[in-house]
Design a protein around this motif. Structure first.
Motif, PDB file in Angstrom:
ATOM      1  N   GLU A 107     -14.553   6.180   6.995  1.00  0.00           N
ATOM      2  CA  GLU A 107     -15.183   6.586   5.729  1.00  0.00           C
ATOM      3  C   GLU A 107     -14.168   7.293   4.827  1.00  0.00           C
ATOM      4  OE1 GLU A 107     -18.071   5.826   4.301  1.00  0.00           O
ATOM      5  OE2 GLU A 107     -18.442   4.565   6.053  1.00  0.00           O
ATOM      6  N   GLN A 108     -13.392   8.200   5.418  1.00  0.00           N
ATOM      7  CA  GLN A 108     -12.397   8.930   4.637  1.00  0.00           C
ATOM      8  C   GLN A 108     -11.271   8.000   4.197  1.00  0.00           C
ATOM      9  OE1 GLN A 108     -11.568  13.084   6.063  1.00  0.00           O
ATOM     10  NE2 GLN A 108     -12.653  12.281   7.873  1.00  0.00           N
ATOM     11  N   VAL A 109     -10.878   7.081   5.057  1.00  0.00           N
ATOM     12  CA  VAL A 109      -9.832   6.113   4.706  1.00  0.00           C
ATOM     13  C   VAL A 109     -10.309   5.234   3.552  1.00  0.00           C
ATOM     14  CG1 VAL A 109      -8.582   4.076   5.550  1.00  0.00           C
ATOM     15  CG2 VAL A 109      -8.687   6.156   6.959  1.00  0.00           C
ATOM     16  N   LEU A 110     -11.560   4.785   3.601  1.00  0.00           N
ATOM     17  CA  LEU A 110     -12.104   3.964   2.513  1.00  0.00           C
ATOM     18  C   LEU A 110     -12.077   4.710   1.181  1.00  0.00           C
ATOM     19  CD1 LEU A 110     -15.065   2.270   4.384  1.00  0.00           C
ATOM     20  CD2 LEU A 110     -13.237   1.061   3.161  1.00  0.00           C
ATOM     21  N   ALA A 111     -12.370   6.000   1.204  1.00  0.00           N
ATOM     22  CA  ALA A 111     -12.338   6.789  -0.037  1.00  0.00           C
ATOM     23  C   ALA A 111     -10.922   6.856  -0.595  1.00  0.00           C
ATOM     24  CB  ALA A 111     -12.880   8.191   0.216  1.00  0.00           C
ATOM     25  N   ILE A 112      -9.928   7.090   0.256  1.00  0.00           N
ATOM     26  CA  ILE A 112      -8.535   7.131  -0.200  1.00  0.00           C
ATOM     27  C   ILE A 112      -8.109   5.751  -0.681  1.00  0.00           C
ATOM     28  CG2 ILE A 112      -6.132   7.516   0.520  1.00  0.00           C
ATOM     29  CD1 ILE A 112      -7.286   9.610   2.539  1.00  0.00           C
ATOM     30  N   GLU A 113      -8.503   4.722   0.057  1.00  0.00           N
ATOM     31  CA  GLU A 113      -8.181   3.336  -0.298  1.00  0.00           C
ATOM     32  C   GLU A 113      -8.662   3.007  -1.705  1.00  0.00           C
ATOM     33  OE1 GLU A 113      -6.964  -0.741   0.774  1.00  0.00           O
ATOM     34  OE2 GLU A 113      -6.506   1.171   1.699  1.00  0.00           O
ATOM     35  N   SER A 114      -9.884   3.406  -2.024  1.00  0.00           N
ATOM     36  CA  SER A 114     -10.449   3.065  -3.335  1.00  0.00           C
ATOM     37  C   SER A 114      -9.740   3.784  -4.481  1.00  0.00           C
ATOM     38  CB  SER A 114     -11.944   3.374  -3.366  1.00  0.00           C
ATOM     39  OG  SER A 114     -12.163   4.770  -3.349  1.00  0.00           O
ATOM     40  N   HIS A 115      -9.090   4.915  -4.199  1.00  0.00           N
ATOM     41  CA  HIS A 115      -8.348   5.653  -5.225  1.00  0.00           C
ATOM     42  C   HIS A 115      -6.872   5.268  -5.262  1.00  0.00           C
ATOM     43  CE1 HIS A 115     -11.889   8.264  -4.976  1.00  0.00           C
ATOM     44  NE2 HIS A 115     -11.592   8.582  -6.220  1.00  0.00           N
ATOM     45  N   SER A 116      -6.430   4.434  -4.337  1.00  0.00           N
ATOM     46  CA  SER A 116      -4.998   4.155  -4.205  1.00  0.00           C
ATOM     47  C   SER A 116      -4.593   2.743  -4.595  1.00  0.00           C
ATOM     48  CB  SER A 116      -4.555   4.429  -2.761  1.00  0.00           C
ATOM     49  OG  SER A 116      -4.806   5.775  -2.416  1.00  0.00           O
ATOM     50  N   PHE A 117      -5.515   1.796  -4.555  1.00  0.00           N
ATOM     51  CA  PHE A 117      -5.150   0.401  -4.775  1.00  0.00           C
ATOM     52  C   PHE A 117      -6.084  -0.246  -5.789  1.00  0.00           C
ATOM     53  CE2 PHE A 117      -3.829   1.425  -0.423  1.00  0.00           C
ATOM     54  CZ  PHE A 117      -2.482   1.085  -0.486  1.00  0.00           C
ATOM     55  N   THR A 118      -5.533  -1.135  -6.611  1.00  0.00           N
ATOM     56  CA  THR A 118      -6.376  -1.861  -7.563  1.00  0.00           C
ATOM     57  C   THR A 118      -7.213  -2.924  -6.856  1.00  0.00           C
ATOM     58  OG1 THR A 118      -4.562  -3.365  -8.072  1.00  0.00           O
ATOM     59  CG2 THR A 118      -4.846  -1.470  -9.533  1.00  0.00           C
ATOM     60  N   CYS A 119      -6.765  -3.368  -5.696  1.00  0.00           N
ATOM     61  CA  CYS A 119      -7.524  -4.309  -4.866  1.00  0.00           C
ATOM     62  C   CYS A 119      -7.707  -3.670  -3.489  1.00  0.00           C
ATOM     63  CB  CYS A 119      -6.808  -5.646  -4.735  1.00  0.00           C
ATOM     64  SG  CYS A 119      -6.632  -6.539  -6.275  1.00  0.00           S
ATOM     65  N   PRO A 120      -8.600  -2.671  -3.369  1.00  0.00           N
ATOM     66  CA  PRO A 120      -8.730  -1.980  -2.084  1.00  0.00           C
ATOM     67  C   PRO A 120      -9.333  -2.874  -1.005  1.00  0.00           C
ATOM     68  CG  PRO A 120     -10.413  -1.230  -3.618  1.00  0.00           C
ATOM     69  CD  PRO A 120      -9.509  -2.159  -4.381  1.00  0.00           C
ATOM     70  N   TRP A 121      -8.919  -2.601   0.227  1.00  0.00           N
ATOM     71  CA  TRP A 121      -9.529  -3.263   1.373  1.00  0.00           C
ATOM     72  C   TRP A 121     -10.905  -2.671   1.602  1.00  0.00           C
ATOM     73  CZ3 TRP A 121      -5.365  -3.427   5.806  1.00  0.00           C
ATOM     74  CH2 TRP A 121      -4.345  -4.314   5.445  1.00  0.00           C
ATOM     75  N   GLY A 122     -11.803  -3.486   2.119  1.00  0.00           N
ATOM     76  CA  GLY A 122     -13.137  -3.023   2.472  1.00  0.00           C
ATOM     77  C   GLY A 122     -13.225  -2.653   3.940  1.00  0.00           C
ATOM     78  N   ARG A 123     -14.379  -2.189   4.333  1.00  0.00           N
ATOM     79  CA  ARG A 123     -14.602  -1.747   5.710  1.00  0.00           C
ATOM     80  C   ARG A 123     -14.267  -2.837   6.732  1.00  0.00           C
ATOM     81  NH1 ARG A 123     -16.934   2.039   8.548  1.00  0.00           N
ATOM     82  NH2 ARG A 123     -17.760   3.120   6.750  1.00  0.00           N
ATOM     83  N   VAL A 124     -14.718  -4.058   6.499  1.00  0.00           N
ATOM     84  CA  VAL A 124     -14.489  -5.132   7.471  1.00  0.00           C
ATOM     85  C   VAL A 124     -12.991  -5.384   7.651  1.00  0.00           C
ATOM     86  CG1 VAL A 124     -14.849  -7.591   7.944  1.00  0.00           C
ATOM     87  CG2 VAL A 124     -16.742  -6.192   7.100  1.00  0.00           C
ATOM     88  N   SER A 125     -12.247  -5.399   6.560  1.00  0.00           N
ATOM     89  CA  SER A 125     -10.790  -5.608   6.655  1.00  0.00           C
ATOM     90  C   SER A 125     -10.130  -4.493   7.458  1.00  0.00           C
ATOM     91  CB  SER A 125     -10.160  -5.684   5.272  1.00  0.00           C
ATOM     92  OG  SER A 125     -10.628  -6.814   4.582  1.00  0.00           O
ATOM     93  N   LEU A 126     -10.521  -3.255   7.200  1.00  0.00           N
ATOM     94  CA  LEU A 126      -9.942  -2.126   7.921  1.00  0.00           C
ATOM     95  C   LEU A 126     -10.321  -2.163   9.394  1.00  0.00           C
ATOM     96  CD1 LEU A 126     -10.533   0.685   5.276  1.00  0.00           C
ATOM     97  CD2 LEU A 126      -8.366  -0.436   5.827  1.00  0.00           C
ATOM     98  N   GLU A 127     -11.581  -2.483   9.691  1.00  0.00           N
ATOM     99  CA  GLU A 127     -12.002  -2.590  11.087  1.00  0.00           C
ATOM    100  C   GLU A 127     -11.242  -3.705  11.801  1.00  0.00           C
ATOM    101  OE1 GLU A 127     -16.213  -3.130  10.595  1.00  0.00           O
ATOM    102  OE2 GLU A 127     -16.620  -0.968  10.726  1.00  0.00           O
TER     103      GLU A 127
END
Length: 157
Positions: free
Chosen positions: A15-35
């Motif tokens: 959850e915390q990684v997803l929040a950082i991801e969304s603020h860091s990349f114009t094309c953020p990875w989603g939960r499934v990609s990270l899992e």
């Protein structure tokens, strides 16, 4: 440079990684990609936390493929950038890769991401190729950077 506490990334950190991801990349990875990246063959990852805190402040995803390590994601929470955390994450990845017998590290980066390019250059990464129009949001090229892992010290900063 602040010292950050590094540990393996666990599913409970997502959850915390997803929040950082969304603020860091114009094309953020989603939960499934990270899992998927957590479970993939040869997968590795670290999170960084400030002393005394359980909050994830940054992370790195990488994968060992044959005799190389491929760095896929490095991100630091916006309020914690420019304090050396990204460098510590990359350093930990390169050390683990060298200990595992990797001969080289590879990654792709946007040429417009000058801070990331400068960080990787400090580690001795050099441009070996370009992938035209690799990033779909702006059809921006990707620089393919490589570093040989034959020296003990990998950071020159």
């Amino acid at each position: 440079m602040t010292t950050w506490r590094l540990s393996a990334l666990h599913p409970s950190d997502l959850e915390q990684v997803l929040a950082i991801e969304s603020h860091s990349f114009t094309c953020p990875w989603g939960r499934v990609s990270l899992e998927d990246e957590l479970r993939g063959p040869g997968a590795g990852s670290y999170v960084a936390r400030e002393s005394g805190s359980e909050a994830v402040a940054g992370y790195i995803f990488f994968r060992h493929i044959a005799d190389e390590v491929h760095i896929y994601r490095v991100a630091v929470a916006p309020g914690r950038r420019r304090r050396g955390m990204g460098a510590q994450l990359v350093e930990a990845c390169l050390q683990a890769a060298a200990q595992a017998g990797a001969r080289a590290a590879l990654l792709e980066v946007r040429p417009s991401n000058s801070e990331a390019v400068a960080l990787y250059r400090k580690f001795g990464f050099r441009t070996v190729a370009t992938r035209p129009a690799y990033y779909p949001d702006r059809r921006e090229d990707a620089l393919i950077l490589q570093k040989e892992l034959n020296s003990r010290r990998s950071y020159d900063g």
